[in-house]
Design an enzyme around this catalytic site. Structure first.
Site, PDB file in Angstrom:
ATOM      1  N   GLY A  11       0.808  -1.212   0.000  1.00  0.00           N
ATOM      2  CA  GLY A  11       0.000   0.000   0.000  1.00  0.00           C
ATOM      3  C   GLY A  11       0.845   1.267   0.000  1.00  0.00           C
ATOM      4  O   GLY A  11       1.937   1.301   0.580  1.00  0.00           O
ATOM      5  N   TYR A 113     -18.362   4.472  -1.124  1.00  0.00           N
ATOM      6  CA  TYR A 113     -17.073   4.428  -0.408  1.00  0.00           C
ATOM      7  C   TYR A 113     -17.215   5.076   0.967  1.00  0.00           C
ATOM      8  O   TYR A 113     -16.761   4.531   1.983  1.00  0.00           O
ATOM      9  CB  TYR A 113     -16.024   5.139  -1.276  1.00  0.00           C
ATOM     10  CG  TYR A 113     -14.673   5.397  -0.654  1.00  0.00           C
ATOM     11  CD1 TYR A 113     -14.048   4.473   0.168  1.00  0.00           C
ATOM     12  CD2 TYR A 113     -13.994   6.585  -0.929  1.00  0.00           C
ATOM     13  CE1 TYR A 113     -12.785   4.726   0.713  1.00  0.00           C
ATOM     14  CE2 TYR A 113     -12.745   6.846  -0.407  1.00  0.00           C
ATOM     15  CZ  TYR A 113     -12.143   5.917   0.417  1.00  0.00           C
ATOM     16  OH  TYR A 113     -10.905   6.172   0.945  1.00  0.00           O
TER      17      TYR A 113
HETATM   18  N1  LIG Z   1      -4.927   7.663  -1.145  1.00  0.00           N
HETATM   19  C1  LIG Z   1      -5.639   8.689  -0.708  1.00  0.00           C
HETATM   20  O1  LIG Z   1      -5.572   9.819  -1.239  1.00  0.00           O
HETATM   21  C2  LIG Z   1      -6.539   8.508   0.494  1.00  0.00           C
HETATM   22  C3  LIG Z   1      -7.360   9.577   0.913  1.00  0.00           C
HETATM   23  C4  LIG Z   1      -8.115   9.434   2.083  1.00  0.00           C
HETATM   24  C5  LIG Z   1      -8.064   8.245   2.808  1.00  0.00           C
HETATM   25  N2  LIG Z   1      -7.288   7.227   2.346  1.00  0.00           N
HETATM   26  C6  LIG Z   1      -7.237   5.993   3.138  1.00  0.00           C
HETATM   27  O2  LIG Z   1      -5.892   5.626   3.330  1.00  0.00           O
HETATM   28  C7  LIG Z   1      -5.770   4.210   3.394  1.00  0.00           C
HETATM   29  C8  LIG Z   1      -4.623   3.747   2.535  1.00  0.00           C
HETATM   30  O3  LIG Z   1      -4.803   4.209   1.215  1.00  0.00           O
HETATM   31  P1  LIG Z   1      -3.673   3.908   0.101  1.00  0.00           P
HETATM   32  O4  LIG Z   1      -3.802   4.967  -0.935  1.00  0.00           O
HETATM   33  O5  LIG Z   1      -2.356   3.671   0.763  1.00  0.00           O
HETATM   34  O6  LIG Z   1      -4.201   2.539  -0.509  1.00  0.00           O
HETATM   35  P2  LIG Z   1      -3.486   1.553  -1.560  1.00  0.00           P
HETATM   36  O7  LIG Z   1      -2.157   2.053  -1.971  1.00  0.00           O
HETATM   37  O8  LIG Z   1      -4.501   1.274  -2.631  1.00  0.00           O
HETATM   38  O9  LIG Z   1      -3.257   0.225  -0.706  1.00  0.00           O
HETATM   39  C9  LIG Z   1      -4.347  -0.550  -0.316  1.00  0.00           C
HETATM   40  C10 LIG Z   1      -3.829  -1.783   0.364  1.00  0.00           C
HETATM   41  O10 LIG Z   1      -4.959  -2.603   0.732  1.00  0.00           O
HETATM   42  C11 LIG Z   1      -4.566  -3.939   0.635  1.00  0.00           C
HETATM   43  N3  LIG Z   1      -5.725  -4.770   0.344  1.00  0.00           N
HETATM   44  C12 LIG Z   1      -6.588  -4.633  -0.696  1.00  0.00           C
HETATM   45  N4  LIG Z   1      -7.516  -5.594  -0.651  1.00  0.00           N
HETATM   46  C13 LIG Z   1      -7.240  -6.362   0.434  1.00  0.00           C
HETATM   47  C14 LIG Z   1      -7.839  -7.501   1.010  1.00  0.00           C
HETATM   48  N5  LIG Z   1      -8.942  -8.063   0.480  1.00  0.00           N
HETATM   49  N6  LIG Z   1      -7.288  -8.031   2.128  1.00  0.00           N
HETATM   50  C15 LIG Z   1      -6.183  -7.475   2.673  1.00  0.00           C
HETATM   51  N7  LIG Z   1      -5.569  -6.381   2.182  1.00  0.00           N
HETATM   52  C16 LIG Z   1      -6.089  -5.834   1.067  1.00  0.00           C
HETATM   53  C17 LIG Z   1      -3.587  -4.024  -0.523  1.00  0.00           C
HETATM   54  O11 LIG Z   1      -2.678  -5.043  -0.217  1.00  0.00           O
HETATM   55  P3  LIG Z   1      -2.324  -6.234  -1.288  1.00  0.00           P
HETATM   56  O12 LIG Z   1      -1.610  -5.582  -2.444  1.00  0.00           O
HETATM   57  O13 LIG Z   1      -1.472  -7.152  -0.504  1.00  0.00           O
HETATM   58  O14 LIG Z   1      -3.661  -6.814  -1.719  1.00  0.00           O
HETATM   59  C18 LIG Z   1      -2.912  -2.648  -0.496  1.00  0.00           C
HETATM   60  O15 LIG Z   1      -1.653  -2.714   0.110  1.00  0.00           O
HETATM   61  C19 LIG Z   1      -7.156   3.657   3.044  1.00  0.00           C
HETATM   62  O16 LIG Z   1      -7.801   3.252   4.236  1.00  0.00           O
HETATM   63  C20 LIG Z   1      -7.898   4.833   2.425  1.00  0.00           C
HETATM   64  O17 LIG Z   1      -9.275   4.795   2.676  1.00  0.00           O
HETATM   65  C21 LIG Z   1      -6.540   7.318   1.210  1.00  0.00           C
END
Ligand SMILES: NC(=O)c1ccc[n+]([C@@H]2O[C@H](COP(=O)([O-])OP(=O)(O)OC[C@H]3O[C@@H](n4cnc5c(N)ncnc54)[C@H](OP(=O)(O)O)[C@@H]3O)[C@@H](O)[C@H]2O)c1
Length: 264
Positions: A11, A113
């Site tokens: 992630g 979402y």
């Molecule tokens: N990015 C933004 O701008 C943003 C804004 C507001 C809030 N957020 C919050 O921040 C958090 C992290 O966001 P991010 O951008 O770092 O996300 P990301 O890069 O898309 O990473 C998501 C992670 O979730 C894991 N995942 C997906 N499906 C899964 C499953 N079924 N079981 C276990 N693990 C699973 C994936 O691991 P695998 O590859 O191992 O499947 C991946 O490492 C989230 O909670 C999101 O709601 C993000």
């Protein structure tokens, strides 16, 4: 202190949390270790590692089963072994309004979402006495985020527009990761807003990234989120003043961390 970080293998935020927690014992896990949609797999994972704290970053924006039910399973598993939970949530739990949201505001999501995130938050707060729900906003800043990749491709001529009416509080991924690790180790409980200090539109954010990266920001085209058939949240600024009082970590504003001449 032993931390278990979901989303920690691949992630964007999770990997940064793992790096920021290097002075602790850290276990980085992904869906190959346990699919969060499977409660038995999550229980087995938590039993195997017996963490003191779980930092839950894993989600899939388009899949409420992962984002909502998955977080419920993680929250319950953490509570069962007496682990503290730091649950990463989002400003999309709010529907949008002309004044910033502080922690006393009632969630009113307008997207699937957002509904899944509210489910996650509610279950976490109900099932674990030692939980902090950390709501954040657009995460970027090191050049590697999906947001920055999109802004660069648009600045290089790809087709598309950036919303000029959307207002959020972008946060630097390293500031956020440090704040989450700080929260893992302290005793703050309940809901905490972790937005960056500046509210910006998507268009301003794109221009800041383009200028930092030496690209032509004037190429970026403006669009309006409010004109979409299903606009989702438009103005969801987080008031993060409580975090600035409770945490040593400072959450810089985008105009500061993306200023021309700053390094990624
Ligand atoms: N990015 C933004 O701008 C943003 C804004 C507001 C809030 N957020 C919050 O921040 C958090 C992290 O966001 P991010 O951008 O770092 O996300 P990301 O890069 O898309 O990473 C998501 C992670 O979730 C894991 N995942 C997906 N499906 C899964 C499953 N079924 N079981 C276990 N693990 C699973 C994936 O691991 P695998 O590859 O191992 O499947 C991946 O490492 C989230 O909670 C999101 O709601 C993000």
């Amino acid at each position: 202190m032993r931390l278990l970080v979901t989303g920690g293998r691949t992630g964007y935020l999770g990997r940064r949390v793992v790096a920021a927690a290097a002075h602790h014992e850290v276990v980085a896990v992904g869906s190959a270790d346990a699919d969060v949609r499977d409660p038995a797999a999550v229980d087995a994972l938590v039993d195997r590692h017996r963490p003191d704290v779980v930092v839950h970053t894993a989600y899939v924006q388009a899949d409420p089963e992962v984002t909502g039910a998955g977080a419920v399973h993680v929250a319950r598993a953490a509570a069962r072994v007496g682990a503290r939970l730091v649950l990463v949530s989002s400003d999309v739990v709010f529907g949008g309004r002309p004044v910033p949201y502080d922690e006393s505001a009632t969630p009113d999501p307008v997207s699937a979402y957002g509904v899944a995130k509210v489910l996650a938050e509610t279950a976490a707060l109900a099932s674990n006495p030692d939980v902090v729900v950390a709501r954040t906003s657009l995460i970027l800043g090191d050049g590697e985020s999906g947001h920055e990749r999109l802004f660069r491709s648009l600045a290089l001529g790809a087709h598309g527009a950036l919303f000029e009416d959307e207002r959020r509080c972008p946060v630097h991924v390293e500031d956020l990761a440090a704040a989450l690790v700080e929260l893992a180790a302290n005793d703050v409980r309940g809901v905490l807003h972790l937005g960056g200090a500046d509210a910006t539109s998507r268009l301003e954010l794109g221009r800041l990234v383009a200028r930092r990266d030496g690209l032509d920001a004037t190429v970026l085209r403006a669009g309006r989120r409010a004109d979409l058939p299903d606009p989702g949240p438009v103005d969801v600024r987080l008031d993060s003043s409580l975090a600035s009082r409770l945490l040593a970590t400072r959450l810089r504003g985008a105009r500061e961390f993306l200023a021309p001449g700053t390094t990624r």
